[in-house]
Structures are given as C-alpha cells and as structure tokens.
Write a protein that holds these residues in place. Sequence first.
Motif, PDB file in Angstrom:
ATOM      1  N   GLU A 214      -2.773  10.055   1.629  1.00 47.97           N
ATOM      2  CA  GLU A 214      -3.159  11.106   2.571  1.00 47.97           C
ATOM      3  C   GLU A 214      -2.940  10.557   3.974  1.00 47.97           C
ATOM      4  OE1 GLU A 214      -7.054  12.746   1.941  1.00 47.97           O
ATOM      5  OE2 GLU A 214      -6.788  12.810  -0.222  1.00 47.97           O
ATOM      6  N   LYS A 215      -3.237  11.373   4.976  1.00 48.11           N
ATOM      7  CA  LYS A 215      -2.956  10.979   6.354  1.00 48.11           C
ATOM      8  C   LYS A 215      -3.482   9.584   6.696  1.00 48.11           C
ATOM      9  CE  LYS A 215      -3.309  12.422  11.140  1.00 48.11           C
ATOM     10  NZ  LYS A 215      -3.789  13.406  12.075  1.00 48.11           N
ATOM     11  N   ASN A 216      -4.737   9.320   6.479  1.00 51.04           N
ATOM     12  CA  ASN A 216      -5.332   8.020   6.800  1.00 51.04           C
ATOM     13  C   ASN A 216      -5.897   7.320   5.567  1.00 51.04           C
ATOM     14  OD1 ASN A 216      -4.831   8.084   9.604  1.00 51.04           O
ATOM     15  ND2 ASN A 216      -6.533   9.508   9.865  1.00 51.04           N
ATOM     16  N   VAL A 217      -5.330   7.621   4.414  1.00 49.71           N
ATOM     17  CA  VAL A 217      -5.824   7.040   3.165  1.00 49.71           C
ATOM     18  C   VAL A 217      -4.677   6.296   2.486  1.00 49.71           C
ATOM     19  CG1 VAL A 217      -6.863   7.517   0.929  1.00 49.71           C
ATOM     20  CG2 VAL A 217      -7.473   8.922   2.905  1.00 49.71           C
ATOM     21  N   PHE A 218      -4.923   5.009   2.218  1.00 48.01           N
ATOM     22  CA  PHE A 218      -3.920   4.170   1.575  1.00 48.01           C
ATOM     23  C   PHE A 218      -4.487   3.603   0.282  1.00 48.01           C
ATOM     24  CE2 PHE A 218      -2.878   4.340   5.999  1.00 48.01           C
ATOM     25  CZ  PHE A 218      -1.494   4.424   6.016  1.00 48.01           C
TER      26      PHE A 218
ATOM     27  N   GLN B 171       0.680   5.311   0.964  1.00 46.29           N
ATOM     28  CA  GLN B 171      -0.105   6.307   1.688  1.00 46.29           C
ATOM     29  C   GLN B 171      -0.243   7.536   0.803  1.00 46.29           C
ATOM     30  OE1 GLN B 171       1.380   7.275   5.571  1.00 46.29           O
ATOM     31  NE2 GLN B 171      -0.379   8.541   6.057  1.00 46.29           N
TER      32      GLN B 171
ATOM     33  N   TYR C 239       0.830  -1.195   0.000  1.00 46.58           N
ATOM     34  CA  TYR C 239       0.000   0.000   0.000  1.00 46.58           C
ATOM     35  C   TYR C 239       0.867   1.247   0.000  1.00 46.58           C
ATOM     36  CZ  TYR C 239      -3.808  -3.123   1.209  1.00 46.58           C
ATOM     37  OH  TYR C 239      -4.733  -4.129   1.199  1.00 46.58           O
TER      38      TYR C 239
END
Length: 99
Positions: free
Chosen positions: A74-78, A72, A70
Amino acid sequence: MGYKNICLECRTSYSKGNDYENQTESNCPQCGKKMILVNHKFKPPKKSEIKSWEMAKLLVENGFKFQAVYEQIEKNVFLKVNYPKSLSDAKEFIKKYNP
C-alpha cells in the motif's frame, strides 16, 4: 552470526563480525579469488549442496547480497519478502525485485 565473506567457487564462508562499517572483502584462502561480502542473514549451505550454492551465486550476481527486501503493498505499507528456496524461485525473485 555476523557478516560473511563467501567464495562462490569453493562454496565456503567465513564470518566477519557484526560491524558492517569495518568490513572488507578479501581473497579466498583456498583458491585466491576475491570473496564477496554478504549480509549476516545469509545461511551458508553445506559445501555438498551444489544447487543451493548455484542459487546463492545467481542472487549475488544480480545484486542480492541477502539484505532485507521489501515489497510495497500500500502507499506507506511495506512487507518484508523472504528469500527463495529454489533456483527456479530465485529467477522469479530476481525478475520481481531486481535492485
């Protein structure tokens, strides 16, 4: 489908079932060298597709056993990354995603 033991020397693969907890690496029945356990997502190329096996060898030797990778974004987007299709792409893939 299932996890696979592969021999990079003989360019062969053997299905080992779906339960990773009960998987073990074994020796190749053809050459006797230790086989490598890879993820069930590995699609073994034909024995005659030498470049594809070279790419698989390069990836495995660098820690990629065809598990999910994966990136990353964005901060919490993979985002799940696709494995490369050529040897030159594999070299870039390793540089970018080396575990």
